[in-house]
Design a protein around this motif. Structure first.
Motif, mmCIF file in Angstrom:
data_model
loop_
_atom_site.group_PDB
_atom_site.id
_atom_site.type_symbol
_atom_site.label_atom_id
_atom_site.label_comp_id
_atom_site.label_asym_id
_atom_site.label_seq_id
_atom_site.Cartn_x
_atom_site.Cartn_y
_atom_site.Cartn_z
ATOM 1 N N ALA A 250 14.136 0.233 -1.062
ATOM 2 C CA ALA A 250 13.065 0.404 -2.045
ATOM 3 C C ALA A 250 13.280 1.645 -2.896
ATOM 4 O O ALA A 250 13.149 1.599 -4.124
ATOM 5 N N LEU A 251 13.602 2.758 -2.269
ATOM 6 C CA LEU A 251 13.777 4.006 -3.016
ATOM 7 C C LEU A 251 14.950 3.910 -3.985
ATOM 8 O O LEU A 251 14.891 4.429 -5.107
ATOM 9 N N LYS A 252 16.007 3.232 -3.585
ATOM 10 C CA LYS A 252 17.133 3.020 -4.506
ATOM 11 C C LYS A 252 16.703 2.137 -5.669
ATOM 12 O O LYS A 252 17.013 2.420 -6.838
ATOM 13 N N ALA A 253 15.998 1.055 -5.357
ATOM 14 C CA ALA A 253 15.589 0.116 -6.401
ATOM 15 C C ALA A 253 14.591 0.739 -7.369
ATOM 16 O O ALA A 253 14.627 0.468 -8.576
ATOM 17 N N LEU A 254 13.704 1.570 -6.863
ATOM 18 C CA LEU A 254 12.736 2.234 -7.737
ATOM 19 C C LEU A 254 13.434 3.173 -8.716
ATOM 20 O O LEU A 254 13.005 3.302 -9.872
ATOM 21 N N GLU B 118 -16.588 -2.052 7.434
ATOM 22 C CA GLU B 118 -15.743 -0.865 7.604
ATOM 23 C C GLU B 118 -14.947 -0.629 6.327
ATOM 24 O O GLU B 118 -14.476 -1.577 5.691
ATOM 25 N N ILE B 119 -14.812 0.634 5.954
ATOM 26 C CA ILE B 119 -14.023 1.004 4.791
ATOM 27 C C ILE B 119 -13.032 2.067 5.225
ATOM 28 O O ILE B 119 -13.425 3.166 5.656
ATOM 29 N N VAL B 120 -11.761 1.747 5.123
ATOM 30 C CA VAL B 120 -10.712 2.717 5.422
ATOM 31 C C VAL B 120 -10.319 3.406 4.118
ATOM 32 O O VAL B 120 -10.084 2.745 3.102
ATOM 33 N N ILE B 121 -10.286 4.718 4.161
ATOM 34 C CA ILE B 121 -9.910 5.513 2.979
ATOM 35 C C ILE B 121 -8.639 6.279 3.316
ATOM 36 O O ILE B 121 -8.618 7.083 4.251
ATOM 37 N N SER B 122 -7.586 6.025 2.551
ATOM 38 C CA SER B 122 -6.312 6.711 2.768
ATOM 39 C C SER B 122 -5.809 7.218 1.422
ATOM 40 O O SER B 122 -4.970 6.594 0.775
ATOM 41 N N PRO B 123 -6.312 8.363 0.957
ATOM 42 C CA PRO B 123 -5.996 8.827 -0.411
ATOM 43 C C PRO B 123 -4.517 9.132 -0.606
ATOM 44 O O PRO B 123 -3.829 9.596 0.309
ATOM 45 N N LEU B 124 -4.053 8.854 -1.816
ATOM 46 C CA LEU B 124 -2.678 9.161 -2.206
ATOM 47 C C LEU B 124 -2.710 9.608 -3.661
ATOM 48 O O LEU B 124 -2.208 8.931 -4.558
ATOM 49 N N ASN C 64 11.437 -6.163 -8.971
ATOM 50 C CA ASN C 64 10.636 -5.115 -8.337
ATOM 51 C C ASN C 64 9.494 -5.658 -7.486
ATOM 52 O O ASN C 64 8.754 -4.877 -6.877
ATOM 53 N N THR C 65 9.341 -6.976 -7.424
ATOM 54 C CA THR C 65 8.230 -7.533 -6.639
ATOM 55 C C THR C 65 8.343 -7.271 -5.133
ATOM 56 O O THR C 65 7.302 -7.171 -4.473
ATOM 57 N N PRO C 66 9.550 -7.151 -4.536
ATOM 58 C CA PRO C 66 9.559 -6.782 -3.113
ATOM 59 C C PRO C 66 8.927 -5.420 -2.852
ATOM 60 O O PRO C 66 8.324 -5.202 -1.794
ATOM 61 N N MET C 67 9.030 -4.488 -3.815
ATOM 62 C CA MET C 67 8.354 -3.197 -3.666
ATOM 63 C C MET C 67 6.870 -3.320 -3.980
ATOM 64 O O MET C 67 6.034 -2.684 -3.338
ATOM 65 N N GLU C 68 6.520 -4.154 -4.970
ATOM 66 C CA GLU C 68 5.112 -4.382 -5.286
ATOM 67 C C GLU C 68 4.367 -4.914 -4.072
ATOM 68 O O GLU C 68 3.233 -4.509 -3.782
ATOM 69 N N MET C 69 5.008 -5.823 -3.335
ATOM 70 C CA MET C 69 4.384 -6.420 -2.151
ATOM 71 C C MET C 69 4.585 -5.568 -0.901
ATOM 72 O O MET C 69 4.068 -5.898 0.166
ATOM 73 N N GLY C 70 5.358 -4.494 -1.006
ATOM 74 C CA GLY C 70 5.555 -3.592 0.130
ATOM 75 C C GLY C 70 6.421 -4.160 1.226
ATOM 76 O O GLY C 70 6.314 -3.733 2.380
ATOM 77 N N ILE C 71 7.287 -5.115 0.891
ATOM 78 C CA ILE C 71 8.117 -5.741 1.924
ATOM 79 C C ILE C 71 9.553 -5.248 1.893
ATOM 80 O O ILE C 71 10.350 -5.617 2.762
ATOM 81 N N ALA C 72 9.916 -4.448 0.905
ATOM 82 C CA ALA C 72 11.272 -3.909 0.834
ATOM 83 C C ALA C 72 11.468 -2.836 1.897
ATOM 84 O O ALA C 72 10.566 -2.022 2.145
ATOM 85 N N ASP C 73 12.643 -2.821 2.538
ATOM 86 C CA ASP C 73 12.984 -1.707 3.423
ATOM 87 C C ASP C 73 12.896 -0.416 2.630
ATOM 88 O O ASP C 73 13.274 -0.370 1.450
ATOM 89 N N ALA D 12 4.220 -0.515 -6.946
ATOM 90 C CA ALA D 12 5.418 -0.400 -6.121
ATOM 91 C C ALA D 12 5.700 1.051 -5.745
ATOM 92 O O ALA D 12 6.007 1.357 -4.584
ATOM 93 N N GLU D 13 5.588 1.944 -6.701
ATOM 94 C CA GLU D 13 5.838 3.362 -6.414
ATOM 95 C C GLU D 13 4.851 3.888 -5.375
ATOM 96 O O GLU D 13 5.228 4.613 -4.444
ATOM 97 N N ASN D 14 3.598 3.525 -5.508
ATOM 98 C CA ASN D 14 2.591 3.983 -4.547
ATOM 99 C C ASN D 14 2.862 3.453 -3.144
ATOM 100 O O ASN D 14 2.607 4.140 -2.149
ATOM 101 N N ASN D 15 3.372 2.231 -3.051
ATOM 102 C CA ASN D 15 3.653 1.657 -1.736
ATOM 103 C C ASN D 15 4.658 2.482 -0.939
ATOM 104 O O ASN D 15 4.691 2.398 0.286
ATOM 105 N N TYR D 16 5.445 3.275 -1.644
ATOM 106 C CA TYR D 16 6.463 4.072 -0.962
ATOM 107 C C TYR D 16 6.196 5.573 -1.112
ATOM 108 O O TYR D 16 7.106 6.387 -1.104
ATOM 109 N N GLY D 17 4.881 5.885 -1.227
ATOM 110 C CA GLY D 17 4.439 7.268 -1.159
ATOM 111 C C GLY D 17 4.809 8.117 -2.349
ATOM 112 O O GLY D 17 4.983 9.335 -2.198
ATOM 113 N N ARG D 18 4.867 7.525 -3.552
ATOM 114 C CA ARG D 18 5.298 8.261 -4.754
ATOM 115 C C ARG D 18 4.215 8.181 -5.840
ATOM 116 O O ARG D 18 4.403 7.567 -6.877
ATOM 117 N N PRO D 19 3.056 8.817 -5.612
ATOM 118 C CA PRO D 19 1.965 8.708 -6.596
ATOM 119 C C PRO D 19 2.280 9.358 -7.933
ATOM 120 O O PRO D 19 1.747 8.923 -8.962
#
Length: 796
Positions: free
Chosen positions: A581-585, A705-711, A568-577, A638-645
């Motif tokens: 990623a969604l299949k692997a999760l 600078e602080i960027v805030i992108s809540p999820l 699951n580390t490719p999703m943890e690092m956000g490098i999975a397509d 990993a889940e958060n990286n793909y928009g699944r909070p």
């Protein structure tokens, strides 16, 4: 000798010196209104820790000190002053003419952030007892207070004995630095009215005594293994009806001289109330940093106590260094990869001193031992390095440095550590990519014999390291190197998504290797799965074995075999397509139980998810069958990286079930109650998903600078995160989020108006946006609300 530099309590605190004419202060009077958690009766015969950065004590919650631990068999409990052990423990016993009562079977254990207490009852004598203890900051000693309450209508008189069991011995790997254990001897020291023990051939000392003069002193038989001695002190106690009386005991030590041990003893004896108050105030400040308020109060409490756990794990040995240790009781020394995960969490909760000292220690020792940028794996507190480094630790160090730089914006910090990173990445590829395919070979996070080919976690962390190193090189004006690193990162990302992916399993492979390597590993895995009675895994492994034999390959290829968490580390690092990623999760959800993610997926059986009982670990310490907090936290990120909070929150909820499960106020390494009783990387598993992802805080401190992108997950409809430190205290932000009747309101405050807050607005809410504070910056692709000073506020 470095003299202690403990913090002095605030002005106005009364200075106490317990003379014969003063009534000693009751510990409990200083603990009123302090956070605390009561333990469970069924876990009284299990470990607790009272921690300080110099000394810590491990015993059982029932008040006893059994011989525990495997790293030094039977020696990991007791009182430690690294790099030596001081004592195996102590016994406190009450003696009447017709009865004796040993304080080793407590009715209750209560843990405080910076102290703890055991409660006992002597029903036949109407006596209740509390045994308190705490370790002052920066001192090689601790205080134990016995609080005796007489609930009868008549006075009672009895003797109280304190028996200390010295065991002055070296830490793990002591023999590598000529630290050799010999028999202890003890003498009664009139100046402290107590015992001083020392090792026969080394300047290692432990002393213990009370704030009262004993009526008797004696040597008694020592029943512990090792070369220690036992000595007893006895006192007469008279407690009037409805009176509470206290007696203090101080244990102090030194691995340099008798004089230093006694000096520490006297400091604690005379000034312990100030020392306790100072530590209490420091812990209250820790709680206020990155203060989380959420609807789930159990998780909120767990997050708060994880901050305290982080402080428990600091270990200072002035002659070697200071840094976070991996876990208590068996990993009380320094690790590369444990720190590389944990320090990302430490930074997010504002414990910056721990971050900088640990990084400095790892860097200096790695350069001394390896000299090529390779980061060590494990070093004992005497400075002896056990493992010079697994492959993954070198790239993960690079990503750690970039992560910390985003928080502190200190270019000198980047300049200091970039040479190590540059050397390390060169070593990573030139000495470990033996076949030149871009994937380094060697052990990663999975310490399974034979898993040392091209590992998925090594590949994923290497890709992230090159991407982060490119950004660092650019910051330092080394544009050509930045471009080189970026190209390597892009190539690795493509190769991971093509060469490691298995469509048949909907998963990234555990490793890339030869057929011969795979067949050997399969045989071992079948034995493991069969021994653990996992028929589904045996069947799958046999099918893979048959496939390899009927479809042989002369070239290395990917294999899904153990279903280790590292897939699951490719999703943890956000490098999975995204599609992969969604299949692997979804595949990863098969390898969980109510407490989290299995370390090795083939250890899961078909009942996973239904058993909420204690983990049945082996008598010989092993991680076989384990569910652990690190893999579970990786999955949340990993889940958060793909928009699944919501899915990410589910993993945090699983881990929260283990909080206070066995040791109140802590979370075990192996869920829910096996292995280390507190573990450093737990903070990574919570702080990264919560601070960086749910609240979306992405600092760019170098640019103020602080960027805030809540999820935020749906369940968190009213939450806040306050006093998040940036720029080493140059700024702090607080964020407040509410969602009610379909309307979302976000308010952000900062303490430094010279900084910019940029709040990202979801595309789907642009048309409903109402700006309460700040300026709207709208473009075709995205919308931001930027601070005009101290605040940003929106609703939609």
């Amino acid at each position: 000798m470095r003299w202690p530099n403990y913090k002095i309590a605030l002005l106005g605190l009364l200075f106490w010196n317990c003379s014969e004419t003063e009534k000693p202060m009751a510990f409990s009077s200083q603990m009123e209104n302090s956070a605390h958690i009561n333990g469970k009766t069924e876990y009284l015969p299990s470990p607790f820790v009272t921690a300080g950065n110099r000394v810590y004590m491990v015993g059982h919650q029932d008040g006893s000190f059994p011989e525990i631990g495997w790293h030094i068999k039977g020696e990991m409990g007791g009182i430690w002053d690294h790099p030596i052990k001081l004592m195996d423990g102590f016994d406190i016993e009450l003696h009447w003419s017709d009865e004796s009562f040993l304080l080793d079977k407590a009715d209750r254990f209560t843990n405080y952030p910076f102290a703890n207490t055991h409660q006992f009852t002597v029903p036949s004598k109407n006596i209740s007892v509390k045994r308190w203890q705490f370790v002052p900051d920066d001192l090689e000693g601790l205080l134990i207070q016995v609080e005796l309450t007489n609930t009868a209508s008549t006075a009672t008189t009895f003797d109280l004995s304190f028996t200390g069991h010295s065991d002055l011995r070296p830490t793990w790997l002591g023999e590598r630095t000529n630290m050799n254990d010999t028999h202890d001897e003890a003498v009664f020291e009139e100046a402290i009215q107590g015992w001083v023990a020392n090792d026969n051939e080394s300047p290692w000392f432990a002393c213990y005594a009370s704030d009262m003069a004993p009526i008797q002193k004696s040597e008694v038989e020592n029943s512990y293994g090792g070369l220690g001695v036992s000595n007893q002190l006895s006192y007469t106690m008279k407690v009037e009806p409805n009176e509470t009386k206290t007696i203090n005991f101080i244990v102090a030590g030194s691995y340099t001289s008798r004089e230093n041990a006694i000096a520490t003893f006297n400091t604690i004896k005379s000034d312990w109330p100030n020392l306790l108050e100072a530590k209490k105030q420091r812990y209250e400040a820790l709680a206020q940093q990155s203060k989380l308020t959420i609807p789930d109060k159990n998780m909120q409490q767990a997050f708060e106590w994880l901050k305290y756990n982080c402080d428990w794990l600091m270990r200072t040995v002035p002659e070697v260094g200071s840094g976070i240790t991996a876990g208590i009781p068996d990993y009380p020394w320094w690790f590369g990869v444990d720190s590389e995960y944990a320090l990302q969490g430490y930074m997010a909760i504002g414990q910056t001193d721990a971050v900088y000292s640990t990084i400095a220690l790892l860097d200096s020792v790695s350069n001394s031992v390896n000299g090529n940028g390779k980061i060590i794996h494990e070093m004992s507190t005497n400075g002896a390095v056990f493992n010079q480094g697994n492959i993954n630790e070198t790239p993960q160090f690079a990503s750690l440095i970039w992560s910390i730089y985003q928080w502190n914006g200190d270019k000198s910090f980047l300049e200091k550590y970039f040479p190590t990173i540059e050397k390390g990445l060169l070593w990573l590829m030139e000495e470990n990519d033996l076949d030149g395919n871009g994937f380094p070979e060697g052990f990663g996070m999975m310490e399974i014999h034979g898993l040392d080919s091209e590992m998925i976690d090594v590949a994923a962390y290497s890709q992230k390291a090159f991407a982060d190193a490119a950004l660092m090189a650019k910051e330092l004006g080394r544009d050509a190197l930045a471009l080189q690193y970026q190209r390597t990162a892009e190539e690795l990302k493509h190769k991971i998504n093509t060469e490691f992916w298995s469509e048949n399993f909907n998963s990234y492979a555990d490793f890339i290797g030869t057929d011969a390597q795979a067949l050997h590993l399969i045989e071992d895995a079948i034995v493991r799965a069969d021994t653990l009675n996992k028929p589904w895994a045996v069947e799958e492994l046999k099918a893979t074995k048959q496939f390899i034999k009927t479809h042989p390959s002369n070239e290395p290829r990917p294999f899904v075999m153990h279903h280790n968490w590292v897939v699951n580390t490719p999703m943890e690092m956000g490098i999975a397509d995204t599609t992969k990623a969604l299949k692997a999760l979804e595949t990863a959800k098969q390898f969980v139980n109510p407490f989290g993610v299995f370390v090795t997926g083939i250890d899961r059986d078909q009942s996973a998810g239904s058993d909420e009982g204690s983990f049945k670990g082996s008598k010989v310490f092993s991680y076989t069958g384990a569910v652990m907090t690190l893999p579970t936290g990786v999955q949340a990120r990993a889940e958060n990286n793909y928009g699944r909070p919501n899915e990410a929150l589910n993993y945090l909820e699983r881990m929260t079930r283990t909080f206070s499960y066995a040791f109140p106020g802590s979370m075990y390494e192996v869920s829910p109650d096996y292995g280390m009783i507190t573990q450093a990387w737990n903070i990574y598993s919570f702080a990264y998903p919560i601070v960086h992802q749910f609240f979306g805080i992405q600092p760019n401190t170098a640019q103020k600078e602080i960027v805030i992108s809540p999820l935020l997950p749906d369940a968190w409809d009213n939450c806040s995160l306050e006093n998040v430190k940036l720029g080493d205290g140059a700024n702090a932000i607080s964020m407040f989020y509410t969602k009610k009747d379909g309307k979302t309101t976000i308010k952000i405050e900062q303490t430094n108006p010279e900084w910019k807050i940029k709040l990202k607005i979801p595309e789907s809410h642009k048309n409903q946006l109402q700006v309460l504070e700040g300026t709207l910056l709208d473009s075709e692709n995205e919308a931001w609300v930027e601070s005009d000073g101290m605040k940003v506020g929106v609703s939609y």
